[in-house]
Every structure is written in C-alpha cells, then in structure tokens.
Design an enzyme around this catalytic site. Structure first.
Site, PDB file in Angstrom:
ATOM      1  N   GLU A   1      43.614  56.856 -58.751  1.00 20.88           N
ATOM      2  CA  GLU A   1      43.990  55.849 -57.596  1.00 20.88           C
ATOM      3  C   GLU A   1      42.971  55.379 -56.843  1.00 20.88           C
ATOM      4  O   GLU A   1      42.597  53.935 -56.757  1.00 20.88           O
ATOM      5  CB  GLU A   1      45.556  56.278 -56.785  1.00 20.88           C
ATOM      6  CG  GLU A   1      46.069  54.818 -56.501  1.00 20.88           C
ATOM      7  CD  GLU A   1      46.320  54.873 -55.205  1.00 20.88           C
ATOM      8  OE1 GLU A   1      46.829  53.746 -54.657  1.00 20.88           O
ATOM      9  OE2 GLU A   1      45.700  55.507 -54.188  1.00 20.88           O
TER      10      GLU A   1
ATOM     11  N   SER B   1      46.646  59.057 -51.803  1.00 20.20           N
ATOM     12  CA  SER B   1      47.224  59.419 -53.025  1.00 20.20           C
ATOM     13  C   SER B   1      46.019  59.374 -53.930  1.00 20.20           C
ATOM     14  O   SER B   1      45.424  58.424 -54.141  1.00 20.20           O
ATOM     15  CB  SER B   1      48.378  58.767 -53.534  1.00 20.20           C
ATOM     16  OG  SER B   1      49.494  58.809 -52.846  1.00 20.20           O
TER      17      SER B   1
ATOM     18  N   ARG C   1      50.379  48.985 -57.541  1.00 16.68           N
ATOM     19  CA  ARG C   1      49.107  49.298 -57.237  1.00 16.68           C
ATOM     20  C   ARG C   1      47.919  48.397 -58.051  1.00 16.68           C
ATOM     21  O   ARG C   1      47.095  48.763 -58.055  1.00 16.68           O
ATOM     22  CB  ARG C   1      48.827  50.759 -57.570  1.00 16.68           C
ATOM     23  CG  ARG C   1      49.393  51.761 -56.479  1.00 16.68           C
ATOM     24  CD  ARG C   1      48.921  51.597 -55.023  1.00 16.68           C
ATOM     25  NE  ARG C   1      49.461  52.531 -54.165  1.00 16.68           N
ATOM     26  CZ  ARG C   1      50.946  52.527 -53.624  1.00 16.68           C
ATOM     27  NH1 ARG C   1      51.352  51.473 -53.767  1.00 16.68           N
ATOM     28  NH2 ARG C   1      51.153  53.781 -53.027  1.00 16.68           N
TER      29      ARG C   1
HETATM   30  N1  EPU Z   1      56.758  65.355 -54.034  1.00 15.24           N
HETATM   31  C1  EPU Z   1      56.488  66.805 -54.400  1.00 15.24           C
HETATM   32  N2  EPU Z   1      55.282  67.453 -53.621  1.00 15.24           N
HETATM   33  C2  EPU Z   1      54.654  66.719 -52.690  1.00 15.24           C
HETATM   34  C3  EPU Z   1      55.186  65.428 -52.487  1.00 15.24           C
HETATM   35  C4  EPU Z   1      55.977  64.722 -52.914  1.00 15.24           C
HETATM   36  O1  EPU Z   1      57.016  67.319 -55.470  1.00 15.24           O
HETATM   37  O2  EPU Z   1      53.869  67.306 -52.223  1.00 15.24           O
HETATM   38  C5  EPU Z   1      57.612  64.587 -54.637  1.00 15.24           C
HETATM   39  C6  EPU Z   1      59.129  64.651 -54.366  1.00 15.24           C
HETATM   40  O3  EPU Z   1      60.071  64.851 -55.299  1.00 15.24           O
HETATM   41  C7  EPU Z   1      59.356  63.711 -53.549  1.00 15.24           C
HETATM   42  C8  EPU Z   1      58.630  62.493 -54.236  1.00 15.24           C
HETATM   43  O4  EPU Z   1      57.550  63.379 -54.873  1.00 15.24           O
HETATM   44  O5  EPU Z   1      60.557  63.328 -53.219  1.00 15.24           O
HETATM   45  C9  EPU Z   1      57.944  61.231 -53.502  1.00 15.24           C
HETATM   46  O6  EPU Z   1      57.106  61.839 -52.445  1.00 15.24           O
HETATM   47  P1  EPU Z   1      56.404  60.737 -51.420  1.00 15.24           P
HETATM   48  O7  EPU Z   1      57.711  60.153 -50.568  1.00 15.24           O
HETATM   49  O8  EPU Z   1      55.458  61.523 -50.657  1.00 15.24           O
HETATM   50  O9  EPU Z   1      55.912  59.590 -52.179  1.00 15.24           O
HETATM   51  P2  EPU Z   1      54.733  59.526 -53.401  1.00 15.24           P
HETATM   52  O10 EPU Z   1      55.371  59.053 -54.800  1.00 15.24           O
HETATM   53  O11 EPU Z   1      54.219  61.173 -53.556  1.00 15.24           O
HETATM   54  C10 EPU Z   1      53.881  57.402 -52.875  1.00 15.24           C
HETATM   55  C11 EPU Z   1      52.618  56.450 -52.716  1.00 15.24           C
HETATM   56  C12 EPU Z   1      51.988  56.780 -51.349  1.00 15.24           C
HETATM   57  C13 EPU Z   1      53.228  56.256 -50.254  1.00 15.24           C
HETATM   58  C14 EPU Z   1      54.521  57.104 -50.566  1.00 15.24           C
HETATM   59  C15 EPU Z   1      55.690  56.628 -49.633  1.00 15.24           C
HETATM   60  C16 EPU Z   1      51.519  56.611 -54.960  1.00 15.24           C
HETATM   61  C17 EPU Z   1      50.627  56.885 -55.944  1.00 15.24           C
HETATM   62  N3  EPU Z   1      51.635  56.809 -53.660  1.00 15.24           N
HETATM   63  O12 EPU Z   1      53.722  58.679 -52.667  1.00 15.24           O
HETATM   64  O13 EPU Z   1      50.751  55.970 -51.349  1.00 15.24           O
HETATM   65  O14 EPU Z   1      52.815  56.434 -48.987  1.00 15.24           O
HETATM   66  O15 EPU Z   1      54.981  56.850 -51.997  1.00 15.24           O
HETATM   67  O16 EPU Z   1      56.106  55.364 -50.082  1.00 15.24           O
HETATM   68  O17 EPU Z   1      52.360  55.725 -55.048  1.00 15.24           O
HETATM   69  C18 EPU Z   1      48.765  56.007 -51.783  1.00 15.24           C
HETATM   70  O18 EPU Z   1      48.696  55.224 -52.647  1.00 15.24           O
HETATM   71  O19 EPU Z   1      47.580  56.365 -51.156  1.00 15.24           O
HETATM   72  C19 EPU Z   1      49.875  56.355 -50.903  1.00 15.24           C
HETATM   73  C20 EPU Z   1      49.676  57.439 -49.882  1.00 15.24           C
END
Ligand code: EPU
Length: 342
Positions: free
Chosen positions: A337, A236, A160
């Site tokens: 973010e 996010s 990021r």
């Molecule tokens: N999780 C939770 N609760 C939730 C959602 C997720 O506990 O409501 C935990 C779960 O363990 C899940 C893990 O977090 O397995 C990962 O969740 P997710 O795949 O949704 O990814 P994220 O880490 O929450 C990141 C990016 C997103 C991107 C997704 C998919 C960041 C800050 N965010 O989210 O990017 O779409 O991965 O790759 O790195 C953004 O930057 O605006 C964004 C949406």
C-alpha cells in the site's frame, strides 16, 4: 526558496527508514512549486512530492532527484465546503470540520499525513472515504507548471486509488482540496466496529465519533503517539485484496479448520474484499513477529514497523517474507500500500 543537498528523508517519514534526497526544497506557495519544477527541469531531475510521509517507503540509497515538500497552508470555510491547502495537517482539518459541526470527515480522524495526500490514495477508514466528500482538487501540471482543476468525478476514485496514483501518477502536484460536507449533519456509523464502540451514546455527536475513532486507532497503534513503538509504521502495509467469489470460497475453505468465519466484505460487482491482516495471521505470522530491526505491530497485523534502527532492506525482507507465506498458503498476492521512493 532554498534548495538543500543530501537531506536525510527518514525523519520526514513515519516509518523512519531510508536514505537522503539529492535535492530537497519546501514549497510554501504555488510559485515555489513552479520554481521547484523549473529547477528540476534545468537539471533533468525527477521530482517527488512529499506530504506527511505517512504512507512512504524510502529506499536505503535515497532518491537522486528533487524532493519537493508541499508546505502550502490555509483553510477557508465557505458554507458547508472547506477549502484546504495541500500542506495542511489532515487531522487538524478533521478537527476543524468537527468543531464547525460539518459532517463527513469525522471517521477519518487520527490519520497521519497532509490534506494533499488524501485524494491521491483515496484515504478511507471506519466507513468513510474522501471520495465521498471531495468536491474538487486543484493542482499544477508537472510538465507545464499550469494550474488544473478536477471535479470529484474526474479524480477517478476507487478503493485506495485515484487518477493521481493511477494513470496520471506523477503528472500533477496537488495544491488544494475542497471538501463538501454536511452542515449540522449526523455522524456516519457504517463500520461495524465503530458502531459497536459508539453503543453507549444515544445520539452521538461528531466530536464523540472523532474521539472514539482516535481511541480505536490508538488501541491498534495507528495513531502517532510519542514513545509508542507500534506507530513507527506506514499504516496498513498491504491493501485488502479484492477477489471474486471463487477465490474467496477457496480461501475460506483452506482456513476452515483454524478460522471458520473468514472476514469478508462485499465490494460491488459481486467482488469480495478480504482482510489482509487475517490472511497473514492464517498464514502463520502473528502480531509482534520480528525479523531483525523490522517487525509487525503488536496490535495490528497489517502494520509493519521499524523497531528502532531498521533499514529499508529489512522492511522489504519482511514484506517479501509475508507475501510469500500468504501466496503459498492461499494463492492470493498482497499488494503493497505505501508508495516506494528510490
Ligand atoms: N484483523 C485481523 N488481525 C488484525 C487486524 C484485523 O485478523 O490484526 C481482521 C479482523 O477480522 C478485523 C478485520 O481484519 O475484523 C478488519 O480490521 P480493521 O478494522 O483493523 O481494518 P483493516 O481492514 O485491517 C482497513 C484499512 C485501514 C483503516 C481500517 C479501518 C486498508 C488496507 N486498511 O484496515 O487503513 O484504518 O480499515 O477502516 O484498507 C491504511 O490504509 O493505512 C489504514 C490504516
């Protein structure tokens, strides 16, 4: 080019909060960009470059400078390279790459915003980051109006982050991004959740990956869909914290009783990326939590939403509440973010 006064910025953002821009102009060409810079210089105004407004938190008081909306258009294909103007809709570019059978952007389907924003924060999702495909970036230097070109290496990409939101924040206005893709290449399925969702396809096409990513994003309220209250967000709201093993072990220990398997992702150099969404939930804040007109999406804990009629102050109060809870429980600070303006 026209310069407008006191233009409300909320409608230009996906979160839909914040006050007006003192001055506002749309730049449809590099000359317009230079004209905007000149206008601001004469009046000693700060300049803010607006793309798709999908990663932006505008203050209630608005912004006292010039908001320059980058509206440069045009996409050209040269072999396996796509050259795109900064104002092009990002998802439109991904669709075009997929239709041309060019691999490398398909996992980044369904992300709101414009092309110019993607190198700035090194947009990433579902196993891809633009750092993997950006060939070069063209920009205009804010202080001189002169053109500049940066190779991928020179962009200084990490999670990021790039020089454009790091050491050189505000120094350049991006006008064009070139992506080096893989002609006829197979899709990338590195992200566990995407891999699982694609299990039914034996030899998936880029289009099938694109459709699946969009479906996953929609299920999390991370796709802009008319009438979906969960998508009035800036994606996010916090970065996933990257910590060392000692901190990761301490956090895991503290949550061991309620959640024995903490999500953790290796991030190189022995560092661990934690899930901010998980930390928030373990700190006792659930999906659908509300505070005034602000709230947390009912489908993804990382998305703060405007439930209708929210002010920026309400979003900030919720942000600070979440940060304090996570900090108290785990001693891990959460970094915002989206970009703050004003
Ligand atoms: N999780 C939770 N609760 C939730 C959602 C997720 O506990 O409501 C935990 C779960 O363990 C899940 C893990 O977090 O397995 C990962 O969740 P997710 O795949 O949704 O990814 P994220 O880490 O929450 C990141 C990016 C997103 C991107 C997704 C998919 C960041 C800050 N965010 O989210 O990017 O779409 O991965 O790759 O790195 C953004 O930057 O605006 C964004 C949406």
């Amino acid at each position: 080019m026209q310069f407008h006064e006191q233009v409300p910025l909320a409608p230009y953002t996906t979160l839909g909060v914040g006050g007006p821009a003192r001055w506002f102009a749309e730049a449809g060409s590099e000359d317009d960009v230079r004209q905007g810079l000149e206008f601001a210089r004469e009046r000693r105004l700060p300049v803010f470059v607006l793309g798709g407004g999908s990663n932006l938190l505008v203050a209630d008081a608005g912004f006292s400078g010039l908001v320059l909306r980058v509206a440069l258009r045009g996409v050209e294909q040269e072999g396996d390279v796509l050259h795109a103007a900064a104002g092009e809709d990002w998802d439109g570019l991904v669709a075009r790459a997929v239709a041309a059978n060019l691999a490398g952007l398909e996992c980044l389907s369904g992300i709101p915003g414009t092309v110019g924003g993607t190198p700035v924060q090194n947009v990433g999702a579902y196993g891809q980051e633009v750092a993997n495909t950006v060939a070069d970036v063209r920009a205009i230097e804010t202080s001189t109006g002169k053109p500049a070109t940066f190779s991928s290496q020179e962009c200084g990409f990490s999670y990021r982050r790039s020089r454009f939101n790091g050491p050189d924040a505000g120094k350049y206005i991006l006008t064009n991004v070139s992506y080096k893709l893989r002609s006829g290449g197979s899709p990338e399925l590195k992200y566990a959740e995407l891999h699982r969702s694609m299990a039914e396809f034996t030899d998936p096409t880029l289009q099938q990956v694109r459709d699946t990513v969009r479906r996953i994003r929609q299920s999390k309220g991370m796709l802009l869909v008319q009438g979906d209250p969960d998508c009035h967000s800036a994606g996010s709201f916090f970065k996933n914290p990257v910590v060392d093993e000692t901190v990761a072990a301490r956090v895991a220990g503290k949550a061991a009783e309620t959640s024995p398997s903490m999500p953790r992702y290796p991030d190189g150099d022995g560092r661990i990326k934690l899930s901010a969404a998980w930390l928030i939930e373990q700190a006792g804040i659930a999906k659908g939590f509300t505070m005034g007109h602000a709230g947390i999406s009912s489908r993804h804990t990382l998305a703060l939403i405007n439930r209708g009629g929210a002010t920026t102050a309400e979003i900030i109060a919720l942000r600070d509440y979440i940060r304090a809870k996570v900090e108290t429980r785990f001693g891990v600070p959460l970094e915002q973010e989206p970009v703050s303006l004003g």
